[in-house]
Motif scaffolding. Structure first.
Motif: not given
Length: 252
Positions: A70-97
Motif C-alpha cells: 500500500l502507498d497511501v498517496t495513491d487514492r485508488a490503492q487505498v480504496e482497494e485496501f479498504v475494499a479488500l478488508a471488507r471482502e475478507r471479513t464482511g466488514r471493517i471496524d477500525v482504520l488506524v491511519g
C-alpha cells in the motif's frame, strides 16, 4: 438502552504504515488480542516478516494478519485496501491511519521535494483513508478512526515547521471528522512524543539529523503507542476516547 460490549469482540482493523515502528507494534498488539489485522505498507517483505513474527500469537489468540502492499498517496490503492478488508471479513471496524514521514529541515534549506512528500503522505494519505473507510462505517452504523498524529501537532521547534504543520493538519482533520460523524462512529487522535522508530532515518539535513539524535536520547518504545491504540479500541461503544498524548516521562 443496552450498550454493546465491544471490549472482547474481535475486530477487523486496517493499519497503514505497518511495516515498522508504531504501525508494526500496533499490528502485533492487536493480533495478540485476537483481532484481524489488514496491514498495509510499501515494503511488502517487511509485512510478510511481521506475519511470520506474529504467527504464534495469532494461533493462540485467534487473530490474523493479512499483508497488503500500500502507498497511501495513491487514492485508488487505498480504496482497494479498504475494499479488500471488507471482502475478507464482511466488514471493517477500525482504520488506524499511521503512515507518515518526517524528513525534518530548516525552511531556509529549501528542501521542497521533502516538504511535498510530507504533505502527500501525512495529509493526503490520511484523507485518502478517511474517504475510503467513511462510507463503509456510515453504511454499517459503526466504525472507529484512529489517527497517529505527533507531539509535533502541539509544539513547533526549529526544523519541524513543515512536519509540525502536517501533523497539526492531521489533528485538525481528525477533530473535524469527530465533530461531523454520527455518534456511532468513534474518532481518536493519538499524538506520540519521541518514539524509537525509523522516522528519523529520512532526515537528510545534517543539522536536523544531529539535533534529532540528541532529542531522541530518551525515546519510548512503539509498544507504548500500541497500548494506547488498544485502550481506545477496547472501550464500550458509548465511550469515545478523543485524544491521547503519549511521551517519555523524562521530557516536559
Amino acid at each position: 438502552m443496552q450498550i454493546e460490549d465491544t471490549t472482547t469482540t474481535p475486530k477487523t482493523v486496517l493499519v497503514t504504515g505497518a511495516s515498522s515502528g508504531i504501525g508494526a507494534a500496533v499490528a502485533a498488539r492487536l493480533i495478540g488480542e485476537g483481532h484481524h489485522v489488514i496491514a498495509g505498507a510499501r515494503r511488502l517483505d517487511r509485512l510478510h516478516a511481521l506475519a511470520e513474527h506474529t504467527a504464534a500469537a495469532a494461533a493462540e489468540s485467534g487473530g490474523s494478519l493479512h499483508p497488503v502492499r500500500l502507498d497511501v498517496t495513491d487514492r485508488a490503492q487505498v480504496e482497494e485496501f479498504v475494499a479488500l478488508a471488507r471482502e475478507r471479513t464482511g466488514r471493517i471496524d477500525v482504520l488506524v491511519g499511521n503512515a507518515g514521514v518526517m524528513p525534518l529541515s530548516r525552511l531556509d534549506s529549501l528542501l521542497v521535494d521533502e516538504w511535498d512528500r510530507m504533505i502527500d503522505v501525512n495529509i493526503r494519505g490520511l484523507l485518502h483513508g478517511i474517504a475510503a473507510a467513511l462510507p463503509h462505517f456510515t453504511a454499517q452504523g459503526a466504525g472507529h478512526f484512529v489517527t497517529i498524529a505527533s507531539i509535533g501537532a502541539h509544539q513547533v521547534v526549529p526544523t519541524s515547521a513543515v512536519y509540525s504543520g502536517t501533523k497539526y493538519a492531521a489533528w485538525a482533520i481528525t477533530e473535524g471528522l469527530r465533530q461531523e460523524c454520527d455518534p456511532t462512529i468513534r474518532v481518536t487522535t493519538i499524538s506520540p512524543g519521541v518514539v524509537t522508530s525509523e522516522l528519523a532515518d529520512s532526515i537528510t539535513e545534517s543539522g536536523a539529523a544531529e539535533a534529532m539524535r540528541t532529542y531522541r536520547a530518551h525515546a519510548i518504545p512503539p509498544t507504548a503507542i500500541a497500548a494506547a491504540v488498544s485502550y481506545a479500541l477496547a472501550q464500550p461503544s458509548d465511550v469515545d476516547v478523543n485524544e491521547i498524548i503519549v511521551r517519555p516521562a523524562r521530557r516536559g
